[in-house]
Design an enzyme around this catalytic site. Structure first.
Site, short mmCIF file in Angstrom:
data_model
loop_
_atom_site.label_atom_id
_atom_site.label_comp_id
_atom_site.label_asym_id
_atom_site.label_seq_id
_atom_site.Cartn_x
_atom_site.Cartn_y
_atom_site.Cartn_z
N SER A 121 0.76 -1.25 0.03
CA SER A 121 -0.15 0.12 -0.19
C SER A 121 0.73 1.44 -0.12
CB SER A 121 -0.93 -0.04 1.23
OG SER A 121 -1.37 1.27 1.31
N TYR A 174 -1.28 -0.76 10.40
CA TYR A 174 -1.26 -0.87 8.83
C TYR A 174 -0.22 -0.63 8.14
CZ TYR A 174 -3.57 -0.95 4.29
OH TYR A 174 -3.96 -1.34 3.03
#
Length: 255
Positions: free
Chosen positions: A147, A161
């Site tokens: 990501s 995350y």
């Protein structure tokens, strides 16, 4: 002219394939002739719908439930895929989630471990489970879905995350160095802001509007745009790529 994207007779395992990028990847791989195992943990409805989409288009796919943070379930997932479809040629490590936004003083050890395991440990377990057979055949492709958060730290409340996704980028490089001599290519894709259930859950409509305004291409991305890049990495068109992370973010982050 040879079609370098042709993936006919290949077998792929896609984790977290019930929605979003995972689902789009499974469908797009199948459109190129790949036989696909769609893994899901809880979203059986989404995985089944993706399977039906593939079958209606004339493809071949199975759905397999497994919690990919657990080694025993990953082994069972791989064993069933091989038994029903044949040796795995392509592994797409897509499973992951933010779970919930929490700032540092709110973030518990249990939630930290859960998010790290879901996003990073799962990729390690799945890669480990398919590697021996790929090494034996001297062929295979592993694609990790990281990501933009792994590069820029993510939005507030996502350090668990973003840390996991940053680890995924490093894991991709290290794994590529280890497996490349065996004919196995390992690469990653790093999506920016993509219109998926992830952002429906964790980003407000106002935040999405602000994200779009900051993206040079003027819009958020689509899951199929990420899936197309994954298909490219899985194909012979990317035969000399190893250890790379391709940024897919409409120009939001440029190296």
């Amino acid at each position: 002219m040879q079609n370098l994207i042709d993936l006919t007779r290949k077998v792929a395992l896609v984790t977290g394939a019930g929605s979003g990028i995972g689902r789009a990847t499974a469908v797009t791989l199948a459109a190129q002739g790949t036989t696909v195992a769609l893994n899901y943990h809880r979203n059986e409805v989404g995985a089944a719908a993706a399977q039906q989409e593939i079958l209606k288009a004339g493809g071949r796919a199975i759905i397999v439930q497994a919690d990919v943070t657990k080694a025993s379930e990953v082994r069972a997932l791989v064993e069933r895929t091989v038994a029903e479809l044949g040796p795995i040629d392509i592994l797409v490590n897509n499973a992951g989630s933010l779970v919930e936004r929490l700032r540092l003083l709110e973030l518990t050890e249990e939630r930290w471990d859960e998010v790290i395991n879901l996003n990073l440990k799962s990729a390690f377990l799945c890669a480990q489970a398919v590697a021996a057979a790929m090494i034996e055949r001297k062929s295979g492709v592993i694609i990790n879905v990281t990501s933009i958060a792994g590069r820029n730290g993510g939005a507030l409340g996502s350090i668990h995350y973003s840390t996991a996704k940053g680890g995924m980028i490093t894991f991709t490089k290290g794994l590529a160095k280890e497996l490349a001599p065996h004919g196995i290519r390992v690469n990653a894709v790093s999506p920016g802001v993509i219109a998926t259930p992830f952002h429906e859950q964790f980003s407000t409509p106002e935040a999405m509007k602000n994200y779009a305004a900051a993206i040079p291409l003027g819009r958020v991305g689509r899951p199929d745009e990420v899936a197309q890049t994954i298909v490219y990495l899985a194909s012979n068109a990317a035969s000399y790529l190893a250890g790379e992370t391709i940024e897919i973010n409409g120009g939001l982050l440029m190296d």
